[in-house]
Design a protein around this motif. Structure first.
Motif, PDB file in Angstrom:
ATOM      1  N   THR A 130      44.315  42.854  50.043  1.00 40.77           N
ATOM      2  CA  THR A 130      44.851  41.539  49.685  1.00 40.77           C
ATOM      3  C   THR A 130      44.179  40.407  50.447  1.00 40.77           C
ATOM      4  O   THR A 130      44.517  39.241  50.239  1.00 40.77           O
ATOM      5  N   ASN A 131      43.248  40.727  51.336  1.00 39.99           N
ATOM      6  CA  ASN A 131      42.640  39.676  52.167  1.00 39.99           C
ATOM      7  C   ASN A 131      41.120  39.618  52.023  1.00 39.99           C
ATOM      8  O   ASN A 131      40.425  39.154  52.931  1.00 39.99           O
ATOM      9  N   LEU A 132      40.599  40.066  50.889  1.00 40.31           N
ATOM     10  CA  LEU A 132      39.150  40.123  50.712  1.00 40.31           C
ATOM     11  C   LEU A 132      38.605  38.839  50.085  1.00 40.31           C
ATOM     12  O   LEU A 132      39.179  38.296  49.144  1.00 40.31           O
ATOM     13  N   SER A 133      37.475  38.399  50.601  1.00 39.29           N
ATOM     14  CA  SER A 133      36.731  37.306  49.979  1.00 39.29           C
ATOM     15  C   SER A 133      35.714  37.908  49.018  1.00 39.29           C
ATOM     16  O   SER A 133      35.459  39.116  49.025  1.00 39.29           O
ATOM     17  N   GLU A 134      35.090  37.070  48.201  1.00 39.31           N
ATOM     18  CA  GLU A 134      34.056  37.572  47.302  1.00 39.31           C
ATOM     19  C   GLU A 134      32.881  38.144  48.100  1.00 39.31           C
ATOM     20  O   GLU A 134      32.252  39.129  47.690  1.00 39.31           O
ATOM     21  N   ALA A 135      32.612  37.555  49.267  1.00 39.19           N
ATOM     22  CA  ALA A 135      31.539  38.087  50.119  1.00 39.19           C
ATOM     23  C   ALA A 135      31.867  39.500  50.591  1.00 39.19           C
ATOM     24  O   ALA A 135      30.977  40.345  50.709  1.00 39.19           O
ATOM     25  N   ASP A 136      33.133  39.758  50.874  1.00 43.01           N
ATOM     26  CA  ASP A 136      33.550  41.108  51.260  1.00 43.01           C
ATOM     27  C   ASP A 136      33.300  42.086  50.111  1.00 43.01           C
ATOM     28  O   ASP A 136      32.793  43.195  50.317  1.00 43.01           O
ATOM     29  N   TRP A 137      33.658  41.670  48.903  1.00 40.17           N
ATOM     30  CA  TRP A 137      33.447  42.530  47.742  1.00 40.17           C
ATOM     31  C   TRP A 137      31.965  42.841  47.560  1.00 40.17           C
ATOM     32  O   TRP A 137      31.587  43.985  47.294  1.00 40.17           O
ATOM     33  N   VAL A 138      31.134  41.818  47.704  1.00 36.49           N
ATOM     34  CA  VAL A 138      29.689  42.018  47.544  1.00 36.49           C
ATOM     35  C   VAL A 138      29.183  43.018  48.575  1.00 36.49           C
ATOM     36  O   VAL A 138      28.393  43.922  48.272  1.00 36.49           O
ATOM     37  N   ARG A 139      29.666  42.882  49.812  1.00 36.63           N
ATOM     38  CA  ARG A 139      29.222  43.803  50.851  1.00 36.63           C
ATOM     39  C   ARG A 139      29.676  45.236  50.561  1.00 36.63           C
ATOM     40  O   ARG A 139      28.902  46.183  50.701  1.00 36.63           O
ATOM     41  N   LEU A 197      54.807  44.103  49.226  1.00 33.50           N
ATOM     42  CA  LEU A 197      53.917  43.442  50.181  1.00 33.50           C
ATOM     43  C   LEU A 197      54.514  42.153  50.724  1.00 33.50           C
ATOM     44  O   LEU A 197      53.944  41.536  51.630  1.00 33.50           O
ATOM     45  N   GLY A 198      55.634  41.725  50.164  1.00 37.54           N
ATOM     46  CA  GLY A 198      56.314  40.542  50.677  1.00 37.54           C
ATOM     47  C   GLY A 198      55.531  39.266  50.532  1.00 37.54           C
ATOM     48  O   GLY A 198      55.629  38.353  51.357  1.00 37.54           O
ATOM     49  N   LYS A 199      54.724  39.160  49.475  1.00 33.77           N
ATOM     50  CA  LYS A 199      53.929  37.950  49.295  1.00 33.77           C
ATOM     51  C   LYS A 199      53.748  37.691  47.811  1.00 33.77           C
ATOM     52  O   LYS A 199      53.870  38.595  46.988  1.00 33.77           O
ATOM     53  N   ARG A 200      53.435  36.473  47.472  1.00 34.77           N
ATOM     54  CA  ARG A 200      53.237  36.133  46.081  1.00 34.77           C
ATOM     55  C   ARG A 200      51.760  36.256  45.712  1.00 34.77           C
ATOM     56  O   ARG A 200      50.890  36.369  46.579  1.00 34.77           O
ATOM     57  N   ASP A 201      51.509  36.234  44.423  1.00 33.45           N
ATOM     58  CA  ASP A 201      50.137  36.182  43.904  1.00 33.45           C
ATOM     59  C   ASP A 201      49.265  37.322  44.429  1.00 33.45           C
ATOM     60  O   ASP A 201      48.120  37.113  44.827  1.00 33.45           O
ATOM     61  N   VAL A 202      49.814  38.519  44.427  1.00 34.83           N
ATOM     62  CA  VAL A 202      48.995  39.652  44.856  1.00 34.83           C
ATOM     63  C   VAL A 202      47.977  39.983  43.774  1.00 34.83           C
ATOM     64  O   VAL A 202      48.269  39.878  42.577  1.00 34.83           O
ATOM     65  N   PRO A 203      46.779  40.360  44.163  1.00 30.77           N
ATOM     66  CA  PRO A 203      45.788  40.759  43.149  1.00 30.77           C
ATOM     67  C   PRO A 203      46.243  42.035  42.453  1.00 30.77           C
ATOM     68  O   PRO A 203      46.976  42.852  43.036  1.00 30.77           O
ATOM     69  N   ASP A 204      45.824  42.214  41.230  1.00 32.97           N
ATOM     70  CA  ASP A 204      46.166  43.418  40.477  1.00 32.97           C
ATOM     71  C   ASP A 204      45.350  44.579  41.037  1.00 32.97           C
ATOM     72  O   ASP A 204      44.131  44.642  40.864  1.00 32.97           O
TER      73      ASP A 204
END
Length: 508
Positions: A139-148, A173-180
């Protein structure tokens, strides 16, 4: 226990060398413990993963900062498969990725004050998932993380799913807008990356039909998904400061107390977000995306956060086992597994080893008991007939596995001169709902050892940290020995237990 980094040793300036192997390349070029490997071929090193990838070249240029602060450059010609021969103080060299969730079952918010600081660190770093099989939420990944992740093919990864439906996952997860998470897993699959998944199940929340749908969704993602484990929620007496069980909502709000709100998780909207619209004043569906996260949760979070009963544990097993049969018929592996704790709590027989396939989630408490029993059946034949002198031995464990250890003790007591007593330690520190050996504290074990009247003790290795040096309350084996008044040793596997007894046989 999962690997826990020491943030004091993560400087952001490169990898600090802890050990240099004799006759290695590092030894030949004069690297020493305390030196820092800053960069290779001009690339700043973020972690040991960068180091491994950079070392796959035949010629590398190292930028080293010595322990006294001097910088030097070293050019090395080597075989592409050759390593420098160094170990680092920490696998991460830059900032640790912390957790941005507010999970109602988060163990860190269930601990009292006073432990070492690293135990309160809410890490959620995908690199530790790759290196040590730590479960992370993605839930805490940036696009740069995905690329890596995709470029370096960091596979396999271990993902805490908890629920595949975004609404229910948001609750867990106790948070809103979680990625699918289903789409995230598909993206990993397109990059050739495989994943292992876990679901921490809470009674009347993400079990039942929610669990059934989550398992269906994850099975549909095989072979990207290589395993699915279901483990029961663990709660300590500190969950609500020792009070009676409260709700999922209250557990999420614990993260919003002054003690936690400014720690190492990224700020999320508070429960009482003034921009949300109470459901009581609106007839829209709780799934309506126009509503704020907390409003969409509504009454579904007003259920107790509690542990499983034996009957409920049996129901979870009954839900999972038909999926296992279906997956085995379809894929040739069982794919989805209930943790050992469910079987022990329900009083069900532990499945045979073949039901765990190659035990892909062994370190997550899935198959450990079966593995121990099978190994015990094999190695107990090597027990000596007698030991050198009469000895009483305390076999320490959590209350959950005590019945299994009693079976082990029956065989050990057939060794002449050896008297073994199983000492199931009630977890007074965290509360009696915590029954696993891995969360025993020395503060509970030491009085139990004294009361046992034994001369020696074998402690479960899982009650110590990753290195086997410290308990969760910061005791070493040596300190436990001194305060209990008896020699102690650690054992995690059946063969370790047998080796210990064989050593007693040779001890005069």
């Amino acid at each position: 226990m999962e690997y826990q980094p020491n943030v004091k040793r993560i400087t952001g300036e490169g990898g600090v060398i802890a050990h240099v192997a004799d006759q290695s390349i590092a030894a030949q070029i004069g690297l020493r413990p305390g030196d820092t490997l800053v960069a290779i071929d001009g690339q700043q090193l973020r972690d040991v993963i960068d180091y491994r990838f950079a070392m796959a070249e035949a010629r590398v240029t190292l930028l080293v900062r010595t322990a006294d602060g001097r910088e030097r450059t070293v050019i090395i010609d080597k075989d592409p498969d050759e390593d420098l021969g160094v170990e680092f103080t920490e696998p991460l060299f830059d900032r640790l990725r912390t957790c941005n969730n507010k999970c109602p079952f988060c163990f860190l918010t269930q601990m009292p004050k006073g432990f070492r600081k690293t135990l309160y660190l809410k890490d959620d770093d995908y690199r530790l998932s790759f290196l040590y099989a730590n479960f992370v939420t993605f839930t805490n990944l940036s696009e740069a993380d995905w690329v890596r992740i995709e470029q370096q093919r960091l596979s396999p990864l271990y993902i805490s799913v908890h629920a595949t439906d975004p609404f229910w996952r948001a609750i867990m997860l106790g948070k809103r807008d979680v990625p699918d998470v289903r789409e995230q897993i598909k993206r990993l699959g397109r990059a050739g990356i495989r994943v292992h998944t876990q679901i921490v199940a809470c009674p009347q929340v993400n079990d039942g039909e929610v669990l059934r749908q989550s398992i269906e969704d994850l099975i549909a993602l095989h072979p990207i998904v290589e395993s699915i484990s279901v483990v029961p929620v663990g709660l300590t007496k500190f969950r609500f400061e020792g009070k009676a069980p409260k709700t999922i909502r209250a557990a999420i709000q614990v993260h919003e107390t002054p003690e936690w709100i400014d720690t190492n998780w990224e700020r999320q909207p508070l429960w009482e977000d003034p921009t949300t619209i109470p459901l009581s004043n609106d007839n829209r569906s709780p799934h309506d995306p126009a509503l704020g996260f907390c409003s969409r949760l509504g009454m579904v979070t007003d259920v107790p956060l509690r542990c499983y009963t034996p009957a409920e544990a049996a129901a979870v097993i009954d839900l999972i086992e038909p999926f296992q049969a279906r997956c085995y018929a379809q894929f040739g592996l069982h794919l989805v597994y209930a943790s050992d704790e469910f079987y022990l709590l329900a009083g069900r027989p532990i499945p045979l080893a073949e039901r765990y396939d190659d035990m892909p989630q062994y370190s997550n408490g899935v198959g450990m008991v079966r593995d121990f029993l099978d190994n015990w059946a094999r190695v107990r034949r090597r027990l000596p007939a007698r030991i050198a002198r009469p000895t009483t031995l305390a076999l320490v464990c959590g209350t959950l596995v005590a019945p299994m250890m009693e079976q082990v003790a029956v065989r050990l007591n057939r060794v002449e001169n050896l008297s073994v007593q199983v000492v199931p330690v009630i977890n007074q520190f965290f509360g009696e709902t915590v029954t696993v050996s891995g969360l025993l504290t020395a503060q509970d074990v030491i009085p139990a050892l004294r009361a046992s009247g034994c001369e020696r003790a074998l402690l479960p290795r899982v009650m110590f940290d990753y290195t086997g040096e410290r308990t969760i309350d910061d005791y070493t084996p040596g300190r436990i020995s001194a305060e209990s008044g008896m020699p102690v040793a650690l054992a995690g596997e059946a063969d370790e237990l047998v080796r210990y007894v064989r050593a007693l046989a040779q001890h005069e």
